[in-house]
Design a protein around this motif. Structure first.
Motif, PDB file in Angstrom:
ATOM      1  N   GLN A   1      -0.344 -12.436  -4.831  1.00 34.71           N
ATOM      2  CA  GLN A   1      -0.334 -12.256  -3.371  1.00 34.71           C
ATOM      3  C   GLN A   1       0.624 -13.208  -2.651  1.00 34.71           C
ATOM      4  OE1 GLN A   1      -4.166 -11.661  -1.520  1.00 34.71           O
ATOM      5  NE2 GLN A   1      -3.520 -12.855   0.257  1.00 34.71           N
ATOM      6  N   VAL A   2       1.424 -12.617  -1.777  1.00 39.48           N
ATOM      7  CA  VAL A   2       2.345 -13.382  -0.945  1.00 39.48           C
ATOM      8  C   VAL A   2       1.808 -13.384   0.478  1.00 39.48           C
ATOM      9  CG1 VAL A   2       4.676 -13.411   0.038  1.00 39.48           C
ATOM     10  CG2 VAL A   2       4.348 -12.801  -2.365  1.00 39.48           C
ATOM     11  N   GLY A   3       1.792 -14.552   1.121  1.00 37.51           N
ATOM     12  CA  GLY A   3       1.377 -14.579   2.519  1.00 37.51           C
ATOM     13  C   GLY A   3       0.483 -15.747   2.855  1.00 37.51           C
ATOM     14  N   GLN A   4      -0.082 -15.669   4.026  1.00 32.92           N
ATOM     15  CA  GLN A   4      -0.905 -16.741   4.574  1.00 32.92           C
ATOM     16  C   GLN A   4      -1.997 -17.196   3.616  1.00 32.92           C
ATOM     17  OE1 GLN A   4      -2.301 -16.138   8.653  1.00 32.92           O
ATOM     18  NE2 GLN A   4      -4.346 -16.681   7.974  1.00 32.92           N
ATOM     19  N   THR A   5      -2.688 -16.252   3.005  1.00 29.04           N
ATOM     20  CA  THR A   5      -3.759 -16.606   2.079  1.00 29.04           C
ATOM     21  C   THR A   5      -3.308 -16.474   0.628  1.00 29.04           C
ATOM     22  OG1 THR A   5      -4.598 -14.414   2.626  1.00 29.04           O
ATOM     23  CG2 THR A   5      -5.817 -16.265   3.476  1.00 29.04           C
TER      24      THR A   5
ATOM     25  N   ASP B   1      11.594   6.695   1.270  1.00 31.86           N
ATOM     26  CA  ASP B   1      10.374   6.812   0.478  1.00 31.86           C
ATOM     27  C   ASP B   1      10.533   6.006  -0.818  1.00 31.86           C
ATOM     28  OD1 ASP B   1       8.281   7.636  -1.160  1.00 31.86           O
ATOM     29  OD2 ASP B   1       8.354   9.719  -0.459  1.00 31.86           O
ATOM     30  N   VAL B   2       9.615   5.085  -1.058  1.00 30.04           N
ATOM     31  CA  VAL B   2       9.726   4.272  -2.282  1.00 30.04           C
ATOM     32  C   VAL B   2       9.736   5.133  -3.540  1.00 30.04           C
ATOM     33  CG1 VAL B   2       8.777   2.074  -1.446  1.00 30.04           C
ATOM     34  CG2 VAL B   2       7.224   3.858  -2.245  1.00 30.04           C
TER      35      VAL B   2
ATOM     36  N   SER C   1       1.352  -7.413  -1.501  1.00 30.83           N
ATOM     37  CA  SER C   1       0.664  -7.647  -0.236  1.00 30.83           C
ATOM     38  C   SER C   1      -0.830  -7.778  -0.531  1.00 30.83           C
ATOM     39  CB  SER C   1       0.877  -6.477   0.723  1.00 30.83           C
ATOM     40  OG  SER C   1       0.116  -5.358   0.281  1.00 30.83           O
ATOM     41  N   ARG C   2      -1.558  -8.311   0.418  1.00 34.26           N
ATOM     42  CA  ARG C   2      -2.985  -8.477   0.211  1.00 34.26           C
ATOM     43  C   ARG C   2      -3.706  -7.143   0.098  1.00 34.26           C
ATOM     44  NH1 ARG C   2      -6.933 -12.333   3.734  1.00 34.26           N
ATOM     45  NH2 ARG C   2      -8.681 -10.920   3.865  1.00 34.26           N
TER      46      ARG C   2
ATOM     47  N   ARG D   1       0.814  -1.213   0.000  1.00 27.66           N
ATOM     48  CA  ARG D   1       0.000   0.000   0.000  1.00 27.66           C
ATOM     49  C   ARG D   1       0.851   1.268   0.000  1.00 27.66           C
ATOM     50  NH1 ARG D   1      -5.263  -0.909   2.976  1.00 27.66           N
ATOM     51  NH2 ARG D   1      -3.896  -1.511   4.674  1.00 27.66           N
TER      52      ARG D   1
ATOM     53  N   SER E   1       4.176  -3.130   5.189  1.00 28.28           N
ATOM     54  CA  SER E   1       4.409  -2.919   6.630  1.00 28.28           C
ATOM     55  C   SER E   1       5.026  -4.136   7.303  1.00 28.28           C
ATOM     56  CB  SER E   1       3.094  -2.555   7.321  1.00 28.28           C
ATOM     57  OG  SER E   1       2.145  -3.598   7.159  1.00 28.28           O
TER      58      SER E   1
ATOM     59  N   GLN F   1       0.629 -11.927   8.691  1.00 26.76           N
ATOM     60  CA  GLN F   1       0.074 -12.757   7.617  1.00 26.76           C
ATOM     61  C   GLN F   1       0.863 -12.593   6.317  1.00 26.76           C
ATOM     62  OE1 GLN F   1      -1.764 -10.451   9.229  1.00 26.76           O
ATOM     63  NE2 GLN F   1      -3.515 -11.422  10.201  1.00 26.76           N
ATOM     64  N   HIS F   2       1.538 -11.472   6.161  1.00 23.17           N
ATOM     65  CA  HIS F   2       2.398 -11.322   4.985  1.00 23.17           C
ATOM     66  C   HIS F   2       3.739 -12.023   5.227  1.00 23.17           C
ATOM     67  CE1 HIS F   2       3.835  -9.549   1.239  1.00 23.17           C
ATOM     68  NE2 HIS F   2       4.990  -9.371   1.864  1.00 23.17           N
TER      69      HIS F   2
ATOM     70  N   ASN G   1      10.878   1.094   3.460  1.00 20.20           N
ATOM     71  CA  ASN G   1       9.670   1.583   4.114  1.00 20.20           C
ATOM     72  C   ASN G   1      10.012   2.908   4.787  1.00 20.20           C
ATOM     73  OD1 ASN G   1       7.469   1.947   6.088  1.00 20.20           O
ATOM     74  ND2 ASN G   1       6.900  -0.131   5.471  1.00 20.20           N
TER      75      ASN G   1
HETATM   76  C1  LIG Z   1      -6.915 -13.893   7.753  1.00 21.64           C
HETATM   77  C2  LIG Z   1      -6.009 -12.883   7.135  1.00 21.64           C
HETATM   78  C3  LIG Z   1      -5.176 -13.317   6.106  1.00 21.64           C
HETATM   79  C4  LIG Z   1      -4.311 -12.414   5.507  1.00 21.64           C
HETATM   80  N1  LIG Z   1      -3.486 -12.865   4.514  1.00 21.64           N
HETATM   81  C5  LIG Z   1      -2.584 -12.028   3.980  1.00 21.64           C
HETATM   82  C6  LIG Z   1      -1.667 -12.466   2.963  1.00 21.64           C
HETATM   83  O1  LIG Z   1      -1.692 -13.626   2.511  1.00 21.64           O
HETATM   84  N2  LIG Z   1      -0.765 -11.573   2.486  1.00 21.64           N
HETATM   85  C7  LIG Z   1      -0.710 -10.293   2.920  1.00 21.64           C
HETATM   86  O2  LIG Z   1       0.151  -9.532   2.433  1.00 21.64           O
HETATM   87  N3  LIG Z   1      -1.575  -9.847   3.854  1.00 21.64           N
HETATM   88  C8  LIG Z   1      -2.514 -10.676   4.381  1.00 21.64           C
HETATM   89  N4  LIG Z   1      -3.399 -10.182   5.300  1.00 21.64           N
HETATM   90  C9  LIG Z   1      -3.477  -8.738   5.518  1.00 21.64           C
HETATM   91  C10 LIG Z   1      -2.417  -8.207   6.448  1.00 21.64           C
HETATM   92  O3  LIG Z   1      -2.888  -8.314   7.769  1.00 21.64           O
HETATM   93  C11 LIG Z   1      -2.126  -6.717   6.146  1.00 21.64           C
HETATM   94  O4  LIG Z   1      -3.328  -5.999   6.214  1.00 21.64           O
HETATM   95  C12 LIG Z   1      -1.491  -6.473   4.772  1.00 21.64           C
HETATM   96  O5  LIG Z   1      -0.412  -7.354   4.578  1.00 21.64           O
HETATM   97  C13 LIG Z   1      -1.029  -5.060   4.715  1.00 21.64           C
HETATM   98  O6  LIG Z   1      -0.518  -4.749   3.442  1.00 21.64           O
HETATM   99  P1  LIG Z   1       0.538  -3.569   3.250  1.00 21.64           P
HETATM  100  O7  LIG Z   1       1.747  -3.886   4.033  1.00 21.64           O
HETATM  101  O8  LIG Z   1       0.685  -3.372   1.789  1.00 21.64           O
HETATM  102  O9  LIG Z   1      -0.229  -2.299   3.807  1.00 21.64           O
HETATM  103  P2  LIG Z   1      -0.049  -1.469   5.138  1.00 21.64           P
HETATM  104  O10 LIG Z   1      -0.073  -2.330   6.321  1.00 21.64           O
HETATM  105  O11 LIG Z   1      -1.003  -0.348   5.052  1.00 21.64           O
HETATM  106  O12 LIG Z   1       1.431  -0.912   5.044  1.00 21.64           O
HETATM  107  C14 LIG Z   1       1.856   0.036   4.136  1.00 21.64           C
HETATM  108  C15 LIG Z   1       3.288   0.378   4.518  1.00 21.64           C
HETATM  109  O13 LIG Z   1       3.816   1.270   3.558  1.00 21.64           O
HETATM  110  C16 LIG Z   1       4.611   2.240   4.210  1.00 21.64           C
HETATM  111  N5  LIG Z   1       4.649   3.407   3.363  1.00 21.64           N
HETATM  112  C17 LIG Z   1       3.660   4.323   3.122  1.00 21.64           C
HETATM  113  N6  LIG Z   1       4.053   5.217   2.235  1.00 21.64           N
HETATM  114  C18 LIG Z   1       5.336   4.911   1.905  1.00 21.64           C
HETATM  115  C19 LIG Z   1       6.294   5.498   1.044  1.00 21.64           C
HETATM  116  N7  LIG Z   1       6.008   6.561   0.305  1.00 21.64           N
HETATM  117  N8  LIG Z   1       7.511   4.907   0.961  1.00 21.64           N
HETATM  118  C20 LIG Z   1       7.800   3.811   1.690  1.00 21.64           C
HETATM  119  N9  LIG Z   1       6.932   3.228   2.521  1.00 21.64           N
HETATM  120  C21 LIG Z   1       5.705   3.764   2.622  1.00 21.64           C
HETATM  121  C22 LIG Z   1       3.947   2.459   5.535  1.00 21.64           C
HETATM  122  O14 LIG Z   1       4.902   2.926   6.484  1.00 21.64           O
HETATM  123  C23 LIG Z   1       3.417   1.072   5.872  1.00 21.64           C
HETATM  124  O15 LIG Z   1       4.362   0.351   6.660  1.00 21.64           O
HETATM  125  C24 LIG Z   1      -4.278 -11.066   5.924  1.00 21.64           C
HETATM  126  C25 LIG Z   1      -5.114 -10.650   6.952  1.00 21.64           C
HETATM  127  C26 LIG Z   1      -5.975 -11.532   7.555  1.00 21.64           C
HETATM  128  C27 LIG Z   1      -6.854 -11.067   8.668  1.00 21.64           C
END
Ligand SMILES: Cc1cc2nc3c(=O)[nH]c(=O)nc-3n(C[C@H](O)[C@H](O)[C@H](O)COP(=O)(O)OP(=O)(O)OC[C@H]3O[C@@H](n4cnc5c(N)ncnc54)[C@H](O)[C@@H]3O)c2cc1C
Lengths: 320, 253
Positions: A248-252, A304-305, A234-235, A209, A267, A271-272, A286
């Protein structure tokens, strides 16, 4: 218990056994058992050699299942063999779309349980499972009748050839499964893919994200291409519709264990991480110094990415 | 058309999970909520019944302690009634036992179509729905990204490794849905009020003639090996150079 005979449900892609299948064959061989494989679809003879090399002495082929989903006919053929006295101690399935269907069907037919999400298997039949995002390992065992059914996460075991000759192929007919066998595939759609498969690539570059918007995923694709790797996600961004679920990489999603995993704007939710913390080397970018992903990264870039990735892409392009 | 939806009530996934130290199974006490992944099946069922011009959506669920708060959420979305199997004898039961209970409850409800999630959020074994279908002698289509009912046939786009397959299947049958299948509605205030009066039939395993036999046990629980954090670099405009170096060391480039 000691395993005397283990069956592996084999899957092929473009005429070659999947690496997940080879992993299961290798494990079954290690358990000291006679290993036999089950498969369906057209060209079995073509890959019987590959299955043999990894330990299968015999392949049961149910052949072309006539355009239905394979879960029902394959499980019906396996159950008939078991009920006819050809009974293995265990059956190994990889956690994929079709093997999962076969496992569920076979379990209900034989009235035996399934242990799912297996990541380790001991000679005494005890399985290992990663729970709570891989922070805890649970061991479990069957107490009921055999065969024991194990659904194994791909990448749990290494695939190593054992030097066996081609497996013999035995054609098995499918018993009539009645109304249950009614799910027909009328049309297949294949999405374009270039480069290595996500779960087989030596380099995986994943975006989350933190990329901010869908268009920015092109940076991830470009970096993956320059490193001859595969893009992942990520999911959060799969659910947002930026990229298909197959990323998608991770648990699901998928478990990956590449030489290098580069996480960009992810982040590091448990689960990731459960899907990538077996990578040999992890790089994380990050902007939040406190992001959990840094706790497992070999190289963490607090940045910053949108600034780091363009420069990284330029630097790599200038080298080639 | 009558649709049965298998739903699970689970501990809030936002709070960390716990294992019972004696039974080593997941602790499912306290307030349970509707598993997020089941909201898709409930929504899909409501839309399909609506399109068919009539019928009922029945929830079937198995939960400890007569818990109903998750069911009320799905009833508030619009489901008509629920069957809840709640029985101490079912504590820690495996996927096959759960499937036997759900299959018997579905048979009691009667359904042209059965929907379930591909897997639950807390247990994620992912085998229960297909076991239910097998026990009922029905066909099944797993991993639906899109569902349409056309007369007595259900048409499903089923996710695959390579893309998706168009699958057709005669009713009655069971379909498992992915998160992409439909956008679940939020319960309205009116829905929440109406849900309070909707029938929830509570049963024991014995009422359904299901014999409980658990064929698997957790033998051991241990912390996983932890990975250590390595070098951390704060980007001052040149962090990409460190990444290039790192990739060179690994001979990736
Ligand atoms: C049952 C269940 C199963 C799940 N299975 C999976 C799965 O298989 N895979 C999976 O990935 N997730 C899974 N999830 C979801 C997981 O819990 C997280 O919600 C998800 O991984 C978050 O994705 P993210 O890291 O992209 O987003 P976020 O958690 O929102 O993280 C975004 C990160 O980006 C950083 N960021 C923001 N802007 C910038 C920038 N400009 N430059 C650099 N960094 C920045 C932030 O600091 C933050 O750390 C599951 C959840 C549940 C409940």
């Amino acid at each position: 218990m000691a395993f005397q005979k283990v069956w592996v449900v084999a899957e092929a892609f473009e005429g070659k056994p999947l690496s997940a299948t080879l992993e299961l064959l290798t494990k079954a061989r290690e358990l000291g058992a006679t290993v036999e494989a089950w498969c369906w679809g057209g060209d079995v003879e073509a890959y019987a050699a590959g299955l043999g090399e990894y330990g299968a002495s015999k392949v049961y082929s149910v052949g072309d299942v006539g355009g239905v989903l394979p879960g029902v006919p394959v499980a019906a053929a396996m159950a008939e063999a078991v009920n006819g006295g050809n009974k293995p101690d265990a059956v190994l399935f990889s956690t994929g779309y079709d093997p999962r269907d076969i496992a569920g069907r076979l379990s209900a037919k034989l009235n035996v349980g399934v242990l799912s999400n297996v990541v380790g298997l001991a000679e005494d039949g005890t399985s290992e499972h990663a729970v709570f995002g891989g922070t805890t390992v649970v061991r479990a065992a069957f107490s009921g009748d055999t065969p024991y059914l194990y659904l194994v996460r791909p990448k749990s075991f290494a695939a190593e050839p054992g030097g066996g000759g081609a497996a013999t192929v035995e054609t098995v007919s499918v018993p009539d499964a009645g109304a249950a066998n009614g799910a027909k595939i009328v049309q297949r759609h294949v999405e374009e893919r270039t480069g290595p498969k996500l779960d087989e690539a030596a380099v995986v570059v994943s975006g989350g994200r933190g990329l901010g918007e869908a268009e920015k995923f092109s940076m991830i694709e470009e970096l993956a291409k320059l490193l001859k790797g595969a893009p992942g996600a990520s999911r959060a961004i799969v659910d947002a519709g930026w990229v298909p679920y197959s990323y998608q990489v991770g648990q699901t999603g998928k478990t990956v264990k590449p030489t290098v995993y580069i996480a960009c704007g992810i982040s590091g939710a448990t689960q990731h991480m459960v899907g990538m913390k077996g990578s040999k080397n992890i790089v994380a970018i990050n902007k939040d110094q406190e992001a959990p992903i840094f706790s497992i990264a070999d190289l963490g870039i607090v940045g910053d990415v949108h600034k780091v990735l363009p420069k990284l892409l330029d630097a790599l392009k200038n080298r080639s | 058309m009558n649709v049965a939806v298998c739903v699970k009530q689970i501990p809030d996934p936002a709070t960390p999970g716990k294992l019972d130290p004696s039974t080593k199974t997941l602790v499912r006490e306290g307030k349970l909520i509707l598993d997020d992944s089941d909201a898709y099946g409930v929504e899909m069922a409501l839309q399909l019944v609506d399109k068919a011009g009539g019928g009922e959506v029945t929830l079937v669920s198995m939960a400890p302690n007569s818990e109903v708060s998750g069911l009320r959420t799905a009833l508030a979305m619009g489901a008509h009634k629920a069957i809840l199997v709640s029985d101490d004898a079912l504590k820690g039961s495996d996927a096959l036992t759960t499937a036997k209970v759900l299959a018997a409850a579905i048979q009691r409800a009667g359904a042209d179509l059965i929907l379930a999630a591909t897997e639950s959020t807390d247990g994620y074994t992912g085998t229960t729905p297909v076991q239910v279908a097998e026990l009922l002698g029905l066909p099944s289509v797993t991993f639906a990204k899109h569902i349409e009912v056309d007369g007595s046939t259900v048409k499903v786009n089923r996710q695959t490794e390579a893309g998706f397959d168009e699958v057709e299947c005669p009713l009655p049958c069971l379909v498992t849905v992915t998160a992409g299948v439909v956008e679940p509605r939020y319960p309205s205030f009116k829905g929440i009020m109406a849900a309070k009066g909707k029938p929830v039939e509570e049963l024991k395993a014995a009422d359904l003639g299901v014999e409980v036999a658990v064929g698997q046990q957790v033998t051991d629980v241990a912390p996983a090996e932890e990975r250590q954090a390595g070098e951390v670099v704060v980007d001052e405009g040149d962090a990409h150079e460190r990444i290039v170096q790192f990739l060179e060391q690994l001979k990736v480039i």
